[in-house]
Design an enzyme around this catalytic site. Structure first.
Site, PDB file in Angstrom:
ATOM      1  N   HIS A 158       0.826  -1.225   0.000  1.00 49.90           N
ATOM      2  CA  HIS A 158       0.000   0.000   0.000  1.00 49.90           C
ATOM      3  C   HIS A 158       0.850   1.260   0.000  1.00 49.90           C
ATOM      4  O   HIS A 158       0.414   2.299   0.481  1.00 49.90           O
ATOM      5  CB  HIS A 158      -0.950   0.031   1.201  1.00 49.90           C
ATOM      6  CG  HIS A 158      -1.669  -1.257   1.447  1.00 49.90           C
ATOM      7  ND1 HIS A 158      -2.897  -1.542   0.908  1.00 49.90           N
ATOM      8  CD2 HIS A 158      -1.311  -2.369   2.143  1.00 49.90           C
ATOM      9  CE1 HIS A 158      -3.272  -2.754   1.278  1.00 49.90           C
ATOM     10  NE2 HIS A 158      -2.325  -3.285   2.028  1.00 49.90           N
ATOM     11  N   SER A 279      14.441  21.242 -16.590  1.00 47.48           N
ATOM     12  CA  SER A 279      13.247  22.031 -16.883  1.00 47.48           C
ATOM     13  C   SER A 279      13.685  23.336 -17.531  1.00 47.48           C
ATOM     14  O   SER A 279      14.734  23.880 -17.194  1.00 47.48           O
ATOM     15  CB  SER A 279      12.501  22.303 -15.578  1.00 47.48           C
ATOM     16  OG  SER A 279      11.710  23.468 -15.714  1.00 47.48           O
ATOM     17  N   LYS A 285      15.445  21.335 -11.357  1.00 40.78           N
ATOM     18  CA  LYS A 285      14.779  20.067 -11.668  1.00 40.78           C
ATOM     19  C   LYS A 285      15.701  19.051 -12.347  1.00 40.78           C
ATOM     20  O   LYS A 285      16.552  19.386 -13.156  1.00 40.78           O
ATOM     21  CB  LYS A 285      13.576  20.311 -12.589  1.00 40.78           C
ATOM     22  CG  LYS A 285      12.465  21.115 -11.982  1.00 40.78           C
ATOM     23  CD  LYS A 285      11.783  20.439 -10.790  1.00 40.78           C
ATOM     24  CE  LYS A 285      10.876  19.321 -11.229  1.00 40.78           C
ATOM     25  NZ  LYS A 285       9.762  19.806 -12.040  1.00 40.78           N
ATOM     26  N   GLU A 292       8.994   8.180 -17.325  1.00 39.54           N
ATOM     27  CA  GLU A 292       7.634   8.676 -17.569  1.00 39.54           C
ATOM     28  C   GLU A 292       7.167   8.324 -18.981  1.00 39.54           C
ATOM     29  O   GLU A 292       6.013   7.928 -19.192  1.00 39.54           O
ATOM     30  CB  GLU A 292       7.581  10.194 -17.357  1.00 39.54           C
ATOM     31  CG  GLU A 292       7.714  10.565 -15.884  1.00 39.54           C
ATOM     32  CD  GLU A 292       7.842  12.060 -15.653  1.00 39.54           C
ATOM     33  OE1 GLU A 292       7.869  12.460 -14.500  1.00 39.54           O
ATOM     34  OE2 GLU A 292       7.916  12.833 -16.630  1.00 39.54           O
TER      35      GLU A 292
END
Ligand code: ARG
Length: 459
Positions: A158, A279, A285, A292
């Site tokens: 979980h 970024s 970043k 992704e």
């Protein structure tokens, strides 16, 4: 050049309909397979006495030349003629070169049996390529597991800290997944390994062509046994797309973990500069774009399986033009999977684990609570009761902002007087790991065993 089917028509195809239906720029990828299929067919025509030896040699020499051209030449042979598909293009080239003899090459075969023979050869090759890439990526995980042997890691259920595991145990999960993927692609290769040529449009052919000879020439180990099934069956393609979807699902789950673990929220891993991006506005970043993208592409590959299944699900026997839609989906999934496996093998080599973040995660999540319950079981309590008492201990530790192992013996005994000083021997990550010595468990001996087993399988 005239259409392959022009004779019955008074008018040519409307340009918009032509554009809508032509598939050359998709199935051009099958060119070399289609030429090899034509070559094997030419051999069967000679065996059947339809070609003389001299005629066979003229045809086969030209087909060999075309194979070399399609393999090597940057520019696709045949120019920008409006050939309907790769079979039409090859037929035009052969006829332009060899005239009457070229036209006779098409005795006893149809595009319906050719196209699926080509695709089966393509899928067999593609399975080999993917099996190689699966082994390579598995090897990277095996090396990572070996390099981190003995390092404890938080195990989650979980997404809550559950119990300590070995980092290698976690890394070897990916190997288990990839080994199952390997088994699936081996089975797909077997499913594809059936030669349909000789089935003609749907009914077979009139020329007594030696189908075993054709299959042997092309490297197939079995013959299709029903000509109608042969031209309409796309099961092996659904199986390929299904195996690809499952494999991409694995990579997507891995991506999810890499994204989570490389977030400053956890900071458990750092992916190397060569596989992360920045970024354009936020200079701090370091984004896990490759992971992704893979998570996104998994959706596309699953979509291709769903799309193909829908193309097929309401088709009457045998060949219907709907089936032309199969190849774009197949090529897209094969390319996406192959490039994903390749980029992940490179990326995983750059992943570094952050020991401080791992230790923090292990210290903060009460991951030794189950050990305390198991300790009470050893002292004679039923597990349910031990669970209840431990829950109360955890609650009080949370309130005192302490870890379980930093509670004093007196504090622990307040919950149950059977707790003695030996409890502290159980309340360490190492003790928790060592205790999981059941087959398949996370104790070092078992993980070492697992590692040896997968290394053996990957040899
Ligand atoms: N381009 C077609 C395909 O990919 C080849 C078979 C065409 N057969 C036909 N009867 N029109 O499926």
């Amino acid at each position: 050049m005239k259409k392959l089917w022009g004779g019955r028509f008074r008018e040519g195809l409307d340009p918009v309909a032509r554009e809508y239906s032509f598939s050359l720029w998709v199935d051009i990828r099958l060119a070399v397979y289609d030429l090899k299929v034509n070559l094997a067919h030419a051999g069967a025509l000679e065996k059947a006495g339809i070609f003389s030896e001299e005629e066979y040699l003229r045809v086969s020499d030209y087909l060999e030349l075309l194979i070399a051209q399609f393999e090597d030449v940057e520019e696709i042979p045949g120019g920008d003629h409006d050939d309907e598909d790769i079979h039409s293009r090859i037929e035009r080239l052969v006829t332009e070169e060899l005239g009457e003899l070229g036209k006779r090459l098409h005795t006893g075969k149809s595009r319906n049996d050719q196209v699926i023979t080509d695709v089966r050869l393509y899928v067999m090759d593609e399975c080999e390529e993917i099996l190689f890439l699966l082994k390579t990526l598995s090897g990277v995980f095996v090396d990572l597991a070996e390099a981190h042997l003995g390092v404890p890691f938080p195990g989650f259920t979980h997404l809550q800290t559950a119990q300590p595991v070995l980092l290698s145990h976690h890394l070897l999960v990916y190997v288990e997944q990839l080994l199952r993927d390997q088994t699936r692609f081996e089975a797909v290769r077997v499913a594809a390994d059936v030669c349909p040529l000789g089935s003609g449009a749907l009914a077979g052919n009139n020329y007594g062509l030696d189908r075993q000879f054709i299959a042997d020439e092309l490297g197939f180990s079995k013959l299709s046994t029903n000509s109608m099934d042969a031209v309409s069956d796309r099961d092996f393609m659904m199986e390929f797309l299904s195996a690809a979807s499952i494999c991409m699902t694995h990579i997507s789950r891995l991506s999810e973990e890499l994204i989570l673990w490389s977030s400053p929220l956890t900071g458990i891993v750092e992916i190397g500069d060569t596989f992360t991006t920045g970024s354009s506005i936020m200079p701090q970043k370091k984004n896990p774009d490759i992971a992704e993208l893979a998570r996104g592409k998994a959706g596309r590959v699953l979509g291709n399986l769903v799309a193909l299944t829908h193309v097929i699900k309401a088709l009457p026997l045998t060949y219907n033009r709907d089936l032309q839609e199969d190849k774009g989906l197949l090529f897209d999934s094969a390319d996406t999977l192959a490039s994903t496996l390749e980029v992940f093998a490179g990326m995983m080599l750059t992943v570094k684990f952050n020991q401080v973040a791992i230790d923090r995660a292990l210290a903060n999540g009460y991951c030794l609570a189950t050990e305390l319950a198991d300790y009470l079981v050893k002292k004679g309590l039923p597990f349910r009761e031990a669970h209840e008492i431990t829950g109360a201990v955890v609650l009080s530790a949370i309130e005192r902002k302490k870890t379980l192992e930093s509670l004093t013996l007196e504090e622990l005994q307040a919950f149950d007087e059977r707790i003695e000083s030996d409890v502290f021997e159980c309340l360490t990550v190492q003790a928790a790991l060592d205790a999981k010595s059941v087959y398949g468990g996370t104790a070092l001996v078992r993980v070492q065993e697992q590692l040896d087993r997968v290394k053996d399988l990957l040899k």
